[in-house]
Design a protein around this motif. Structure first.
Motif, PDB file in Angstrom:
ATOM      1  N   ALA A   1      -8.053  -7.917  -6.892  1.00 45.80           N
ATOM      2  CA  ALA A   1      -6.634  -7.582  -6.822  1.00 45.80           C
ATOM      3  C   ALA A   1      -6.063  -8.155  -5.520  1.00 45.80           C
ATOM      4  O   ALA A   1      -6.799  -8.477  -4.591  1.00 45.80           O
ATOM      5  N   SER A   2      -4.758  -8.241  -5.470  1.00 45.86           N
ATOM      6  CA  SER A   2      -4.118  -8.777  -4.270  1.00 45.86           C
ATOM      7  C   SER A   2      -4.307  -7.829  -3.093  1.00 45.86           C
ATOM      8  O   SER A   2      -4.537  -6.637  -3.265  1.00 45.86           O
ATOM      9  N   THR A   3      -4.206  -8.375  -1.904  1.00 42.42           N
ATOM     10  CA  THR A   3      -4.323  -7.587  -0.686  1.00 42.42           C
ATOM     11  C   THR A   3      -3.136  -6.641  -0.596  1.00 42.42           C
ATOM     12  O   THR A   3      -2.002  -7.038  -0.819  1.00 42.42           O
ATOM     13  N   LYS A   4      -3.411  -5.388  -0.276  1.00 42.62           N
ATOM     14  CA  LYS A   4      -2.352  -4.379  -0.159  1.00 42.62           C
ATOM     15  C   LYS A   4      -2.164  -4.037   1.311  1.00 42.62           C
ATOM     16  O   LYS A   4      -3.131  -3.847   2.048  1.00 42.62           O
ATOM     17  N   ILE A   5      -0.896  -3.971   1.730  1.00 50.51           N
ATOM     18  CA  ILE A   5      -0.573  -3.787   3.138  1.00 50.51           C
ATOM     19  C   ILE A   5       0.409  -2.631   3.307  1.00 50.51           C
ATOM     20  O   ILE A   5       1.384  -2.523   2.566  1.00 50.51           O
ATOM     21  N   GLY A   6       0.139  -1.779   4.303  1.00 48.95           N
ATOM     22  CA  GLY A   6       1.047  -0.706   4.670  1.00 48.95           C
ATOM     23  C   GLY A   6       1.342  -0.777   6.156  1.00 48.95           C
ATOM     24  O   GLY A   6       0.543  -1.301   6.934  1.00 48.95           O
ATOM     25  N   ILE A   7       2.507  -0.254   6.549  1.00 49.24           N
ATOM     26  CA  ILE A   7       2.889  -0.242   7.964  1.00 49.24           C
ATOM     27  C   ILE A   7       3.149   1.198   8.358  1.00 49.24           C
ATOM     28  O   ILE A   7       3.887   1.911   7.682  1.00 49.24           O
ATOM     29  N   SER A   8       2.521   1.626   9.448  1.00 50.22           N
ATOM     30  CA  SER A   8       2.695   2.980   9.942  1.00 50.22           C
ATOM     31  C   SER A   8       3.366   2.923  11.309  1.00 50.22           C
ATOM     32  O   SER A   8       2.851   2.294  12.243  1.00 50.22           O
ATOM     33  N   ILE A   9       4.523   3.558  11.413  1.00 49.58           N
ATOM     34  CA  ILE A   9       5.246   3.574  12.684  1.00 49.58           C
ATOM     35  C   ILE A   9       5.826   4.975  12.884  1.00 49.58           C
ATOM     36  O   ILE A   9       6.614   5.442  12.081  1.00 49.58           O
TER      37      ILE A   9
ATOM     38  N   LEU B   1       0.881  -1.165   0.000  1.00 53.86           N
ATOM     39  CA  LEU B   1       0.000   0.000   0.000  1.00 53.86           C
ATOM     40  C   LEU B   1       0.921   1.217   0.000  1.00 53.86           C
ATOM     41  O   LEU B   1       1.675   1.418   0.949  1.00 53.86           O
ATOM     42  N   LYS B   2       0.884   2.002  -1.083  1.00 55.85           N
ATOM     43  CA  LYS B   2       1.874   3.059  -1.219  1.00 55.85           C
ATOM     44  C   LYS B   2       1.301   4.468  -1.199  1.00 55.85           C
ATOM     45  O   LYS B   2       1.866   5.347  -0.579  1.00 55.85           O
ATOM     46  N   SER B   3       0.189   4.692  -1.873  1.00 54.96           N
ATOM     47  CA  SER B   3      -0.261   6.068  -2.059  1.00 54.96           C
ATOM     48  C   SER B   3      -0.932   6.629  -0.805  1.00 54.96           C
ATOM     49  O   SER B   3      -1.579   5.910  -0.040  1.00 54.96           O
ATOM     50  N   ARG B   4      -0.758   7.899  -0.638  1.00 55.68           N
ATOM     51  CA  ARG B   4      -1.363   8.617   0.489  1.00 55.68           C
ATOM     52  C   ARG B   4      -2.885   8.481   0.449  1.00 55.68           C
ATOM     53  O   ARG B   4      -3.536   8.340   1.484  1.00 55.68           O
TER      54      ARG B   4
END
Length: 140
Positions: free
Chosen positions: A61-69, A9-12
């Motif tokens: 579509a494939s599952t999109k993953i982002g990490i917020s730290i 997951l890339k876009s804002r």
């Protein structure tokens, strides 16, 4: 292991959509934000091309993953990056079990940096949060 590009997951705009519309599941070290695929929310909806929820073959579509730290977890980038790598490795192992089309954001809490033995606890808590949010294929 890094997540495949198709699963990032890339876009804002995507992050904002998950935070605005997604469900929340809380743990002691992590918070999971999950946004269901459009066809699971309302099957009669036609999936828009700009959301890229469908591929050419008609599958989700494939599952999109982002990490917020944030820097609240630790002021040291080394510590934050280590935690992020461990979460990414855990997600890489869980990827085949996830239902397609979800958009997920894993938010790391400040308590995560205080924990010394991170990997097993993160993996276990991450699995619990994904199961609570019913993101697993077949809701196992």
């Amino acid at each position: 292991m890094a997540l495949p590009k198709a699963n990032r997951l890339k876009s804002r705009k995507d992050f904002q959509a998950v935070f605005r519309e997604g469900i929340r599941r809380h743990g002691s070290y992590l918070t999971l934000r999950a946004l269901k695929p459009l066809c699971l929310i309302n099957p009669s909806l036609e999936i828009a091309a700009e959301t890229k929820q469908a591929t050419d073959s008609g599958h989700l579509a494939s599952t999109k993953i982002g990490i917020s730290i944030s820097t609240k977890v630790s002021k040291r980038a080394v510590v934050r990056n280590r935690i992020k790598r461990q979460i990414t490795a855990a997600l890489y192992d869980l990827l085949p079990k996830l239902s397609p089309g979800w958009r997920l954001v894993v938010v790391v809490k400040p308590t995560a940096a205080e924990s010394k033995c991170v990997s097993p606890q993160f993996l276990q808590e991450l699995e619990q949060l994904l199961a609570q949010a019913e993101v697993f294929d077949g809701h196992s």
